[in-house]
Design a protein around this motif. Structure first.
Motif, short mmCIF file in Angstrom:
data_model
loop_
_atom_site.label_atom_id
_atom_site.label_comp_id
_atom_site.label_asym_id
_atom_site.label_seq_id
_atom_site.Cartn_x
_atom_site.Cartn_y
_atom_site.Cartn_z
N SER A 202 0.84 -1.19 0.00
CA SER A 202 0.00 0.00 0.00
C SER A 202 0.87 1.24 0.00
O SER A 202 2.00 1.24 0.50
N HIS A 203 0.34 2.31 -0.55
CA HIS A 203 0.99 3.60 -0.45
C HIS A 203 0.76 4.18 0.95
O HIS A 203 -0.31 4.00 1.54
N CYS A 204 1.74 4.89 1.47
CA CYS A 204 1.62 5.50 2.79
C CYS A 204 0.39 6.40 2.91
O CYS A 204 -0.25 6.48 3.96
N SER A 205 0.07 7.07 1.81
CA SER A 205 -1.04 8.03 1.84
C SER A 205 -2.38 7.40 2.19
O SER A 205 -3.32 8.09 2.57
N SER A 206 -2.46 6.06 2.09
CA SER A 206 -3.73 5.39 2.40
C SER A 206 -3.96 5.23 3.89
O SER A 206 -5.07 4.87 4.31
N PHE A 207 -2.94 5.47 4.71
CA PHE A 207 -3.12 5.24 6.15
C PHE A 207 -2.37 6.23 7.04
O PHE A 207 -2.46 6.14 8.28
N THR A 208 -1.64 7.21 6.50
CA THR A 208 -0.84 8.10 7.35
C THR A 208 -1.68 8.96 8.28
O THR A 208 -1.16 9.48 9.28
N ASP A 209 -2.97 9.14 7.97
CA ASP A 209 -3.81 9.87 8.92
C ASP A 209 -3.87 9.16 10.27
O ASP A 209 -4.00 9.81 11.32
N ARG A 210 -3.71 7.84 10.26
CA ARG A 210 -3.71 7.08 11.51
C ARG A 210 -2.44 7.33 12.32
O ARG A 210 -2.42 7.09 13.54
N LEU A 211 -1.42 7.81 11.66
CA LEU A 211 -0.13 8.03 12.32
C LEU A 211 0.05 9.45 12.82
O LEU A 211 0.67 9.67 13.86
N TYR A 212 -0.52 10.42 12.10
CA TYR A 212 -0.20 11.81 12.39
C TYR A 212 -1.38 12.73 12.65
O TYR A 212 -1.22 13.77 13.29
N ASN A 213 -2.55 12.37 12.16
CA ASN A 213 -3.67 13.32 12.28
C ASN A 213 -5.00 12.59 12.27
O ASN A 213 -5.88 12.87 11.45
N PHE A 214 -5.17 11.66 13.19
CA PHE A 214 -6.33 10.76 13.16
C PHE A 214 -7.65 11.50 13.36
O PHE A 214 -8.64 11.21 12.68
N THR A 215 -7.69 12.43 14.30
CA THR A 215 -8.94 13.17 14.56
C THR A 215 -8.85 14.63 14.11
O THR A 215 -9.70 15.44 14.47
N GLY A 216 -7.79 14.96 13.37
CA GLY A 216 -7.62 16.33 12.93
C GLY A 216 -6.89 17.20 13.93
O GLY A 216 -6.82 18.42 13.76
N LYS A 217 -6.35 16.59 14.96
CA LYS A 217 -5.66 17.34 16.01
C LYS A 217 -4.19 16.92 16.15
O LYS A 217 -3.59 17.08 17.22
N GLY A 218 -3.64 16.35 15.08
CA GLY A 218 -2.25 15.95 15.12
C GLY A 218 -1.97 14.74 15.99
O GLY A 218 -0.86 14.58 16.50
N ASP A 219 -2.97 13.88 16.14
CA ASP A 219 -2.83 12.72 17.02
C ASP A 219 -2.79 11.42 16.22
O ASP A 219 -3.08 11.40 15.03
N ALA A 220 -2.44 10.32 16.89
CA ALA A 220 -2.39 9.00 16.27
C ALA A 220 -3.64 8.21 16.64
O ALA A 220 -4.31 8.51 17.64
N ASP A 221 -3.95 7.21 15.85
CA ASP A 221 -5.09 6.34 16.11
C ASP A 221 -4.79 5.51 17.36
O ASP A 221 -3.86 4.71 17.37
N PRO A 222 -5.58 5.68 18.42
CA PRO A 222 -5.31 4.94 19.66
C PRO A 222 -5.52 3.43 19.54
O PRO A 222 -5.04 2.67 20.38
N SER A 223 -6.22 3.00 18.49
CA SER A 223 -6.46 1.56 18.31
C SER A 223 -5.27 0.87 17.67
O SER A 223 -5.23 -0.36 17.57
N LEU A 224 -4.28 1.63 17.20
CA LEU A 224 -3.11 1.08 16.53
C LEU A 224 -2.02 0.77 17.55
O LEU A 224 -1.68 1.60 18.40
N ASP A 225 -1.47 -0.44 17.48
CA ASP A 225 -0.39 -0.83 18.38
C ASP A 225 0.74 0.19 18.29
O ASP A 225 1.25 0.48 17.20
N PRO A 226 1.17 0.79 19.44
CA PRO A 226 2.17 1.86 19.43
C PRO A 226 3.49 1.45 18.77
O PRO A 226 4.10 2.24 18.05
N ASN A 227 3.95 0.23 19.01
CA ASN A 227 5.21 -0.21 18.42
C ASN A 227 5.11 -0.32 16.90
O ASN A 227 6.03 0.04 16.17
N TYR A 228 3.98 -0.84 16.44
CA TYR A 228 3.76 -0.96 15.01
C TYR A 228 3.64 0.43 14.39
O TYR A 228 4.18 0.70 13.31
N ALA A 229 2.95 1.33 15.09
CA ALA A 229 2.80 2.70 14.60
C ALA A 229 4.16 3.38 14.44
O ALA A 229 4.40 4.11 13.47
N GLU A 230 5.06 3.13 15.37
CA GLU A 230 6.38 3.73 15.30
C GLU A 230 7.15 3.22 14.08
O GLU A 230 7.84 3.97 13.39
N LYS A 231 7.04 1.92 13.81
CA LYS A 231 7.70 1.35 12.63
C LYS A 231 7.13 1.95 11.34
O LYS A 231 7.87 2.20 10.38
#
Length: 351
Positions: A202-231
């Motif tokens: 997949s292209h990063c653009s399909s999921f980067t909102d989960r990493l950097y701006n999940f709710t529009g406030k510069g946050d990450a998706d809390p349902s995503l495993d933190p270690n996986y999110a960091e990778k």
């Protein structure tokens, strides 16, 4: 009595002929069945498998896109090959944003050319796409299922329809369930077919909102495993000018296996739509079962769900056709110029 017997026999014959006629009509106009081309193109399966195996031997990365191409075809207007059509003005389904990452159209063209040489004007592009999807899956050590054939090719391909009918990677469980229900598919079909994400990238653009701006406030998706999110952040830097590629099933991207369900259970699904499978009791129970039993029923279930998806409507015989080439409509019905006006272009836009 003799006259009555002859009358009865005649009625039985007429009923039999009517039944045979109706069955033939159904088979030719949208009635799918295994072995539809047994008489008219007996070597079809061999031709498709031979080319699919050749391609997978040198370009296994095309397995995921070719499988996904069949999905994207079926979810817009049914499984009738509309995703394959070209548009001179870039207004066809393949030009829609969700389809820009599809690859492997040239493989479908290659198979079609070979099939046309063996059986001219017999096999639809939609059936070729469905069969290729099965064969590339099997080539990646995945399941094999009997593909029902008998589809006809559609004459309309609309970019807007693709944009609104394809389920996005950010869909929640409510949207996913409704989208599958609208196409006659069950909740089980949803979670099973999601397992197709075991191959592909997949292209990063399909999921980067989960990493950097999940709710529009510069946050990450809390349902995503933190270690996986960091990778993922390491592979997809926020300020990167390029759209990098990431494996959907890290470590086994070229093997169709059951590790996808293990990843989802650990909250390591790449897309919001993957994580959403944990938000429904039925989908969660299925993926947990497959994770715990190493996919005890997944291969069997995947084949059954692919057949279910493949049943989605095909144009009736008076509207569909058998294309000569998969990228262009062969015959356009035009009342002012007669019924067999050849055209190198498709019909793009609403019916």
């Amino acid at each position: 009595m003799a006259n009555f017997s002859r009358y009865l026999s005649l009625q039985i014959i007429l009923i039999f002929l009517a039944f045979a006629c109706c069955n033939h009509h159904a088979a030719g106009y949208g009635g799918l069945r295994v072995g539809f081309y047994e008489q008219t193109c007996p070597h079809l399966e061999h031709i498709v498998k031979e080319i699919s195996d050749q391609v997978m031997a040198v370009a296994p990365s095309l397995a995921g896109p070719l499988l996904r191409m069949h999905f994207h075809d079926c979810f817009v207007r049914g499984c009738e090959g509309s995703v394959l059509l070209d548009s001179p003005t870039k207004q066809a389904e393949k030009d829609a944003i969700p389809n820009l990452s599809l690859r492997g159209f040239q493989i479908i063209d290659k198979v079609k050319t070979a099939v046309e040489e063996a059986c001219p004007g017999v096999v639809s592009c939609a059936d070729i796409l469905a069969t290729v999807a099965r064969d590339v899956t099997a080539a990646m050590k995945g399941p094999y299922w009997e593909v029902e054939t008998g589809r006809r090719d559609g004459r309309v391909s609309n970019m807007t329809e693709a944009l609104f009918n394809l389920l996005p990677p950010f869909a929640n469980i409510t949207t996913l369930k409704q989208g599958f229900l609208d196409r006659g598919l069950s909740v089980k079909d949803l979670v099973v077919l999601s397992g197709g994400h075991t191959i592909g990238i997949s292209h990063c653009s399909s999921f980067t909102d989960r990493l950097y701006n999940f709710t529009g406030k510069g946050d990450a998706d809390p349902s995503l495993d933190p270690n996986y999110a960091e990778k993922l952040r390491m592979k997809c830097p926020e300020a990167s000018p390029t759209d990098n590629l990431v494996e959907m099933d890290p470590g086994s991207v070229r093997t169709f296996d059951t590790s996808y369900f293990t990843l989802i259970a650990k909250r390591r699904g790449l897309f919001t739509s993957d994580a959403a499978l944990l938000d429904d009791e039925e989908t969660k129970a299925y993926l947990v079962q497959q994770a715990l039993t190493h996919g005890s029923t997944f291969f069997k279930d995947f084949g059954e769900s692919m057949v279910n998806m493949g049943k989605d409507r095909s144009p009736p015989g008076d509207q569909g056709e058998i294309r000569k080439v998969c990228t262009a409509v062969t015959v356009i019905i035009n009342a002012s110029k007669g019924p067999n006006l050849l055209s190198p272009l498709g019909e793009f836009g609403p019916d």
